[in-house]
Design a protein around this motif. Structure first.
Motif, PDB file in Angstrom:
ATOM      1  N   ASP A  18       5.402   6.938   0.064  1.00 60.15           N
ATOM      2  CA  ASP A  18       5.018   5.561   0.345  1.00 60.15           C
ATOM      3  C   ASP A  18       4.535   5.529   1.786  1.00 60.15           C
ATOM      4  O   ASP A  18       5.319   5.696   2.714  1.00 60.15           O
ATOM      5  CB  ASP A  18       6.228   4.633   0.163  1.00 60.15           C
ATOM      6  CG  ASP A  18       5.873   3.186   0.449  1.00 60.15           C
ATOM      7  OD1 ASP A  18       4.818   2.944   1.058  1.00 60.15           O
ATOM      8  OD2 ASP A  18       6.662   2.313   0.065  1.00 60.15           O
ATOM      9  N   ALA A  71      10.427   6.824  -1.635  1.00 58.38           N
ATOM     10  CA  ALA A  71      10.151   5.420  -1.932  1.00 58.38           C
ATOM     11  C   ALA A  71      11.313   4.545  -1.499  1.00 58.38           C
ATOM     12  O   ALA A  71      12.439   5.013  -1.356  1.00 58.38           O
ATOM     13  CB  ALA A  71       9.904   5.231  -3.428  1.00 58.38           C
ATOM     14  N   GLU A  76      10.408   0.023  -5.141  1.00 58.39           N
ATOM     15  CA  GLU A  76       9.466   0.810  -5.938  1.00 58.39           C
ATOM     16  C   GLU A  76      10.173   1.882  -6.762  1.00 58.39           C
ATOM     17  O   GLU A  76       9.663   2.299  -7.799  1.00 58.39           O
ATOM     18  CB  GLU A  76       8.424   1.478  -5.025  1.00 58.39           C
ATOM     19  CG  GLU A  76       7.398   0.529  -4.429  1.00 58.39           C
ATOM     20  CD  GLU A  76       7.952  -0.284  -3.270  1.00 58.39           C
ATOM     21  OE1 GLU A  76       8.932   0.158  -2.646  1.00 58.39           O
ATOM     22  OE2 GLU A  76       7.410  -1.380  -3.010  1.00 58.39           O
TER      23      GLU A  76
END
Lengths: 348, 386
Positions: free
Chosen positions: B173, B231, B235
């Motif tokens: 991410d 993450a 998410e």
């Protein structure tokens, strides 16, 4: 272009404003003062968004994108060169050596937002209504993605932290005055009338000789300038900017303020921009006392819904309250009249 | 869940006011800044619950410094940096604040802690894991958890040595400081061990559709033995769901962002399988301290601790109480020195020592496994920091 009475009223308002800021500064504790400063920043944002969304009827959600541009540019310019060397070693050397004062840095931030608005505006302003809204949402995401990936300039997702806390109440409310004055002048000048005409009927405005493209772009760019300034003020108040600082959620809050205040009403935008954060702070003690966290958001959302259901034109419609307006309020738009009447006739 | 919690809170309040009246001792005020609403709340709310529980337990046992009660003052900052800055100003402006605690994410600590630093008030973050935080904020900042480098090293060593997987795909991410750091440290150690990163894929915080990444993962299915996903909690569950729905059954690996019930509930028990993640050790020992914590939490809030962040909040207040005891006062300077010289504080998330002037503790890392939506401890390990 401003009526005489209006220009006489200005010094008085300015003096009152100065007294107000002085009182804020001397009476409030740092916490309340920072709430007051965020209120001021909200006012700058809502009033400037009003030029685009309210006067011209361009449904833009892009304000946070311009704030991000202004915030980062201002932060980079005011940062001490020594700190830049530590935090951003990959900065181009001409930028790494710069150390500007707050005012020029803010202006540079605003002007960069203007540049971006011009570049974005040409293609985006060909779109209408929902398409424009979606395009400006896309703009926020583009800005965020760039901020995350231009690591050498922005430090990526980590953002720039430890900025000097330069923003004070005089800075914020000084810019509030500049913003309101500019918008007020525009609204009551031919440019403002052209904007309102475009909002009501673009074809008719075009036939009457209004340069639609130029006026639309001007409205977009002006809004962006003040958003850039507000971004700079925000960054030096929070002392941190990250790519997520200026989010899509924020643009919905801003649009809500404009809608609640009444699209096109400066007074309405000011009141809504002050009322939303103050209401949520006011609910805080109840929220904390009962342990019901989230209550403030629910109440604010409920308030917005109720206003949209019972007063869809917003608090003020397009007009300003009578005592501030030097000419009959009917100038803005004849359709406003019935609204003003029902307003007088009794509040539900 | 709310009602028994409110009940105990009220009872606690009544009890503490009563005790106050009797002993007339000033409370020790600890401000707790947490995102109780918004995206971070699934980590921050348990942290606050844990912190309050620890305070209540200490108060029930007679308080600190000769009968002074700990008062935890929570402020909700709504997962909003602006709210964080305002709340921090409010916190440092309150009368007689002894210390601040809070947050499970670095960004929010960076918005709040510098104000505590300037005011000379110690701030202990219960869950933010960037090892660079003390350097960025200053000498008033302390971490309860291990740094991200330690948990990423642990996962890399577990995958390479224990699971015997030498080729992985990495998803990062790119929108969070936490995830980019975690991914960087994981790859660093994994490659140093001799492992091979087959593919580096990215996404952004807030993404909901991972079909492009899943397709690329599918294309590399034969070459890679596992996928490491850096993450956050929002998410993590969705990613597990979408990978499994595509029929990919390789192990999914993650960091403490996976330590949320969402990783089990979002994919559902049929799909939440073969997921491994590192987190703060609290389930590793059947020790008295941990049992007391788990029972106390269940009694107070009507549920088991949701994740390790509850235990971290509990330890944050415990760590402060320990330092206040040793300092013998609530003076900020003395408290700071006492915190810095913490050596072997036995928390429920492991032993905390600040060695060689570091304010990030070296702690044991727990490796957890999710099978049929249930979380269980696989092993604990302490990787070397170098």
């Amino acid at each position: 272009m401003i009526p005489l009475a209006g220009s006489l009223r200005l010094p008085l308002l300015a003096a009152l404003g100065a007294l107000f800021v002085w009182l804020l500064e001397s009476l409030l504790d740092p916490y309340a003062l920072s709430v007051a400063m965020f209120v001021g920043i909200n006012i700058i944002l809502a009033v400037s968004l009003n030029i685009t969304n309210g006067f011209t009827g361009l449904f833009s959600l892009g304000h946070p994108g311009f704030m991000a541009v202004g915030g980062y540019v201002t932060a980079l310019l005011t940062m001490l060169p020594a700190r830049k060397g530590l935090m951003l070693p990959d900065l181009p050397s001409w930028l790494a050596g710069l150390h500007w004062g707050f005012l020029p840095a803010l202006l540079a931030g605003g002007l960069c937002a203007v540049l971006v608005a011009v570049v974005v505006g040409f293609p985006v302003l060909r779109l209408r209504g929902h398409y424009l809204a979606v395009a400006t949402l896309g703009f926020i995401i583009i800005v965020q993605t760039l901020l995350i990936n231009l690591v050498g300039l922005t430090r990526g997702a980590r953002g720039l932290n430890g900025l000097s806390p330069l923003t004070g109440p005089w800075w914020v409310y000084g810019w509030v005055v500049v913003t309101i004055y500019t918008c007020w002048t525009i609204k009551h000048a031919s440019l403002g009338r052209a904007m309102l005409a475009i909002r009501e009927n673009e074809m008719a405005a075009h036939c009457l000789g209004v340069n639609v493209t130029r006026v639309r772009l001007l409205a977009f760019v002006l809004g962006a300038f003040f958003a850039g300034i507000a971004g700079g003020l925000w960054a030096h108040l929070v002392t941190l900017v990250t790519p997520t600082s200026f989010s899509i959620v924020m643009s919905f809050m801003l649009v809500a303020m404009v809608v609640i205040g009444g699209s096109g009403s400066i007074t309405g935008a000011v009141i809504a921009a002050a009322a939303l954060p103050l209401a949520s702070e006011a609910v805080r003690p109840i929220e904390e006392g009962l342990g019901l966290y989230g209550l403030s958001q629910v109440l604010v959302a409920l308030g917005v819904l109720l206003i949209l259901i019972y007063r869809p034109q917003g608090l003020f419609g397009t007009s300003e309250p009578r005592f501030l307006e030097s000419r009959p309020a009917a100038l803005a738009h004849p359709r406003e009249k019935p609204d003003t009447l029902t307003e007088k006739g009794g509040i539900r | 869940m709310r009602i028994p919690f409110l009940g105990t809170l009220a009872a606690g309040l009544v009890a503490s006011t009563f005790a106050l009246g009797v002993q007339a001792a000033e409370p020790i005020k600890i401000v707790a800044l947490y995102n109780l609403t918004g995206g971070m709340s699934s980590l921050d709310q348990p942290s606050l619950n844990g912190a309050k529980l620890q305070a209540k337990m200490i108060n029930d046992a007679g308080g600190l410094l000769g009968g002074r009660m700990i008062e935890v003052v929570p402020i909700d900052t709504k997962t909003d940096q602006k709210e964080t800055a305002t709340a921090a100003k409010r916190a440092v402006g309150m009368e007689d604040v002894t210390a601040g605690i809070g947050y499970s994410d670095t960004t929010f600590v960076l918005a709040a802690a510098p104000l505590f630093q300037d005011a000379g008030i110690p701030f202990v973050t219960s869950g933010a894991t960037s090892p660079l935080l003390p350097e960025m904020v200053g000498d008033m900042l302390f971490l309860v958890p291990f740094g991200d480098n330690i948990q990423a090293y642990a996962m890399a060593e577990y995958v390479y040595n224990t699971m015997g997987i030498h080729d992985v795909v990495v998803w990062t991410d790119n929108g969070m400081d936490y995830t980019t750091g975690l991914s960087k440290y994981f790859q660093e150690r994994f490659e140093k061990l001799g492992g091979n990163i087959v593919l580096n894929d990215v996404f952004l915080t807030g993404d909901r559709d991972f079909s492009a990444q899943v397709a690329r993962l599918q294309a590399n299915q034969d070459k890679a033995g596992a996928v490491f996903v850096a993450a956050g909690p929002d998410e993590a569950g969705i990613i597990v769901k979408q990978i499994r729905e595509a029929g990919i059954d390789m192990p999914i690996l993650g960091g403490d962002g996976f330590d949320t019930p969402l990783v089990g509930s979002v994919p559902g028990e049929d799909l939440a399988n073969d997921v491994y993640f590192t987190t703060h050790a609290y389930a590793d020992l059947e020790s008295e301290a941990i049992k007391t914590f788990q029972q106390g939490y269940k009694e107070a809030y009507g549920t088991d601790p949701e994740n390790a962040f509850a235990a971290l909040g509990y330890d944050a207040v415990g760590l402060l109480a320990d330092a206040i005891k040793r300092a013998g006062s609530t003076d900020h300077e003395k408290l700071r020195d006492a915190l810095a010289s913490t050596d072997g504080y036995e928390g429920v998330t492991g032993t905390i020592s600040y060695e060689n002037g570091s304010r990030v503790p070296l702690k044991t890392v727990a490796v957890m496994k999710v099978e049929n939506g249930d979380f269980s401890l696989v092993t604990t390990m302490t990787p070397s920091a170098e």
